[in-house]
Motif scaffolding. Structure first.
Motif, short mmCIF file in Angstrom:
data_model
loop_
_atom_site.label_atom_id
_atom_site.label_comp_id
_atom_site.label_asym_id
_atom_site.label_seq_id
_atom_site.Cartn_x
_atom_site.Cartn_y
_atom_site.Cartn_z
N LEU A 7 0.83 -1.21 0.00
CA LEU A 7 0.00 0.00 0.00
C LEU A 7 0.86 1.26 0.00
CD1 LEU A 7 -2.88 1.05 0.12
CD2 LEU A 7 -2.77 0.96 2.61
N ASP A 8 1.95 1.24 0.79
CA ASP A 8 2.86 2.39 0.81
C ASP A 8 3.50 2.60 -0.56
OD1 ASP A 8 2.30 2.83 3.44
OD2 ASP A 8 4.04 1.75 4.21
N LYS A 9 3.91 1.50 -1.20
CA LYS A 9 4.51 1.60 -2.54
C LYS A 9 3.50 2.17 -3.53
CE LYS A 9 7.09 -1.07 -6.01
NZ LYS A 9 6.30 -0.56 -7.12
N ALA A 10 2.25 1.66 -3.41
CA ALA A 10 1.21 2.15 -4.32
C ALA A 10 0.97 3.64 -4.09
CB ALA A 10 -0.08 1.36 -4.11
N LYS A 11 0.97 4.05 -2.83
CA LYS A 11 0.79 5.47 -2.53
C LYS A 11 1.95 6.30 -3.11
CE LYS A 11 -1.88 5.04 1.75
NZ LYS A 11 -1.87 5.29 3.21
N HIS A 12 3.19 5.75 -2.98
CA HIS A 12 4.35 6.47 -3.51
C HIS A 12 4.27 6.61 -5.03
CE1 HIS A 12 8.48 7.85 -3.80
NE2 HIS A 12 8.73 6.88 -4.68
N ASP A 13 3.91 5.47 -5.69
CA ASP A 13 3.79 5.51 -7.14
C ASP A 13 2.68 6.47 -7.56
OD1 ASP A 13 5.77 3.64 -7.19
OD2 ASP A 13 4.44 1.91 -7.52
N MET A 14 1.58 6.46 -6.81
CA MET A 14 0.47 7.36 -7.12
C MET A 14 0.89 8.81 -6.96
SD MET A 14 -2.68 7.41 -8.09
CE MET A 14 -3.32 5.79 -7.69
N LYS A 15 1.70 9.05 -5.95
CA LYS A 15 2.17 10.42 -5.71
C LYS A 15 3.07 10.89 -6.86
CE LYS A 15 4.43 13.20 -2.13
NZ LYS A 15 5.08 13.17 -0.80
N GLN A 16 3.97 9.97 -7.31
CA GLN A 16 4.84 10.32 -8.43
C GLN A 16 4.04 10.55 -9.70
OE1 GLN A 16 7.73 7.12 -8.61
NE2 GLN A 16 9.22 8.31 -7.39
N LEU A 17 3.04 9.66 -9.93
CA LEU A 17 2.20 9.80 -11.12
C LEU A 17 1.43 11.12 -11.08
CD1 LEU A 17 1.05 8.60 -13.69
CD2 LEU A 17 -0.66 7.41 -12.33
N LYS A 18 0.95 11.47 -9.92
CA LYS A 18 0.21 12.71 -9.78
C LYS A 18 1.12 13.92 -10.06
CE LYS A 18 -2.72 15.22 -6.50
NZ LYS A 18 -3.30 15.22 -5.13
N ALA A 19 2.36 13.83 -9.56
CA ALA A 19 3.32 14.92 -9.80
C ALA A 19 3.63 15.04 -11.29
CB ALA A 19 4.58 14.67 -8.99
N LYS A 20 3.76 13.85 -11.95
CA LYS A 20 4.05 13.86 -13.39
C LYS A 20 2.90 14.48 -14.17
CE LYS A 20 6.58 12.62 -16.94
NZ LYS A 20 7.92 13.23 -17.19
N ILE A 21 1.66 14.10 -13.75
CA ILE A 21 0.48 14.67 -14.42
C ILE A 21 0.44 16.18 -14.23
CG2 ILE A 21 -2.04 14.74 -14.34
CD1 ILE A 21 -1.98 11.76 -13.70
N GLU A 22 0.72 16.60 -13.00
CA GLU A 22 0.71 18.04 -12.73
C GLU A 22 1.78 18.76 -13.56
OE1 GLU A 22 1.25 18.35 -8.56
OE2 GLU A 22 -0.86 17.86 -8.06
N GLN A 23 2.95 18.09 -13.72
CA GLN A 23 4.02 18.69 -14.53
C GLN A 23 3.60 18.83 -15.99
OE1 GLN A 23 7.67 16.49 -14.41
NE2 GLN A 23 8.72 17.83 -15.87
N LEU A 24 3.02 17.74 -16.52
CA LEU A 24 2.57 17.77 -17.92
C LEU A 24 1.48 18.81 -18.13
CD1 LEU A 24 2.46 13.94 -18.71
CD2 LEU A 24 4.14 15.62 -19.51
#
Length: 469
Positions: free
Chosen positions: A354-371
């Motif tokens: 769950l922590d890994k999934a949260k971390h990946d989700m956080k990175q994905l969200k940051a990437k989306i925000e960057q794009l």
């Protein structure tokens, strides 16, 4: 004493106790009591007969009344005890309801009407009862408790009468503390010298019966009814069994050591010549009194020791049972611990995932925000560039033909894509309509047409020039 004897002969003789009914059927059909109870329940006997019990006034009165062959109202204790025997007597069946049985008291205290019971079809169909059995008055068990023998100790019948089922080689004496009687006996029964005594032998000892002659007769209801003296003695002995004086060697088989039995009988002032005679000395009453007190004290102590041994044995058995239960509990606790550890391990792995999934989700969200930010920046940049191109106020950079070419391209290939006319014709028309350039052959018109011409309309030389650059 007279009133008690009158109650003993009350109207209850017209009833048959559940105990007598079961033992009678067992004897007549050569069956055990489990089979008898099951048969009576199968034939719905408890539902067909009113159940009776002795009340506080010692009268026998109905506690339940039958409604039909399967239903009744009230407390049907006969049904309850039959079900108890059928449920608990299957594995260790007995051939009679004994005095020491757990259900003995319940079977003795509940009754049916004797004639109603014997006249049931399921009873008559057995063909084991004669006409005499249905009419003869049966003597009931004494209604008093096991101390009744002591109450009636001065009312013991003469033991010297001739009876083919008993021997008369000795006598029993119930003596008061201030009176001693002694009878010289030259020969005593050999079993008087036994090291241990059974319940039956003990009952014969104090009732003056021969164990060899009694034998299996003590299981027969008719014989018991005809020999109340033996029944009285057996009840008295079973009170000692329940008190822990006897040792249980097998299921419902009890024995007692001779020394303990002698001490017990002496403590109850029951003395039997040739077994535990009471010593007397006419010349020294004081010594006799002291000696009697000492014997009674010793007898009581030996009885206390015997009872204590029984209690210790029972406590040891209970301790062993508790140890087994503790072991079982420990095993269950260890199993629970293993289950909890496994569940905790699974939960830990799940938490890591769950922590890994949260971390990946956080990175994905940051990437989306960057794009999204970059896309917005590009959009804003594009909008700002067009604003700059179309800004006529800044003449130092404003290019009119660039603006005309952008608007021409938008009109031909964004707003009016359905037209199939040539690019030059469509361009000439728009330029003539929307710019100050009216001559189709002018340099300005030609330039605008060339700038806005799509790649597919270029000639091969022009395409080569573009690619070569």
């Amino acid at each position: 004493m007279g009133l008690l004897n009158l109650i003993k002969e009350d109207e209850s003789l017209k009833f048959i106790s559940l105990k007598e009914a079961i033992n009678l059927l067992a004897e007549k059909t050569n069956s055990n009591i489990y089979e008898v109870a099951t048969y009576l329940l199968n034939k719905n006997v408890p539902a067909q007969l009113d159940s009776h019990a002795r009340q506080n006034n010692y009268r026998i009165e109905a506690t339940s009344s039958s409604m039909d062959e399967t239903h009744w109202y009230g407390e049907n204790y006969c049904s309850i005890w039959l079900n108890y025997i059928a449920e608990n007597g299957k594995n260790y069946p007995s051939f009679r309801v004994g005095v020491g049985a757990k259900y003995n008291k319940g079977c003795e205290e509940n009754f049916w009407n004797r004639s109603d019971f014997l006249n049931l079809d399921c009873i008559k169909d057995l063909n084991v009862f004669s006409a005499e059995d249905t009419t003869i008055d049966k003597q009931q068990m004494y209604i008093w408790d096991t101390n009744y023998l002591n109450i009636l100790k001065n009312d013991v019948p003469d033991l010297k009468e001739i009876d083919p089922d008993i021997f008369v080689n000795e006598a029993i004496y119930f003596e008061d503390s201030n009176k001693a009687t002694h009878q010289e006996i030259k020969k005593y029964p050999l079993y008087f010298k036994n090291d241990v005594f059974t319940v039956q032998e003990s009952a014969c000892l104090i009732s003056n019966y021969d164990p060899n002659l009694v034998d299996n007769k003590s299981r027969k209801v008719v014989w018991l009814n005809e020999n109340p003296r033996y029944v009285e003695a057996e009840n008295f002995i079973y009170s000692a069994v329940r008190g822990g004086l006897f040792e249980e060697l097998d299921s419902d088989f009890y024995v007692v050591r001779a020394e303990i039995l002698k001490s017990f009988l002496s403590s109850k002032e029951i003395f039997i010549d040739g077994f535990n005679e009471k010593e007397s000395n006419a010349s020294n009453d004081e010594n006799l009194t002291e000696n009697t007190k000492l014997k009674n004290t010793i007898a009581n102590l030996e009885l206390d020791v015997a009872i204590e041994k029984m209690n210790v044995r029972e406590l040891n058995e209970e301790v062993e049972k508790l140890k087994e239960r503790i072991i079982e509990k420990d095993i269950k606790i260890e199993k629970l611990k293993e289950d909890v550890q496994k569940e905790n391990g699974d939960a830990f792995i799940l938490c890591m995932d769950l922590d890994k999934a949260k971390h990946d989700m956080k990175q994905l969200k940051a990437k989306i925000e960057q794009l999204e930010s970059e896309q917005l920046a590009n959009s804003l940049k594009s909008e700002n560039l067009l604003d700059l191109v179309f800004d006529e106020s800044r003449t130092e950079r404003y290019a009119p033909d660039l603006v005309h070419s952008i608007r021409l391209w938008e009109a031909l290939y964004v707003d009016n894509t359905a037209s199939t006319d040539k690019h030059s014709n469509r361009s000439n028309y728009w330029i003539k309509t929307n710019t100050p350039y009216k001559n189709e052959t002018s340099v300005e018109v030609k330039r605008l047409r060339e700038i806005t011409s799509p790649f597919d309309n270029w000639n091969s030389d022009r395409k080569k020039k573009l690619k070569s650059n």
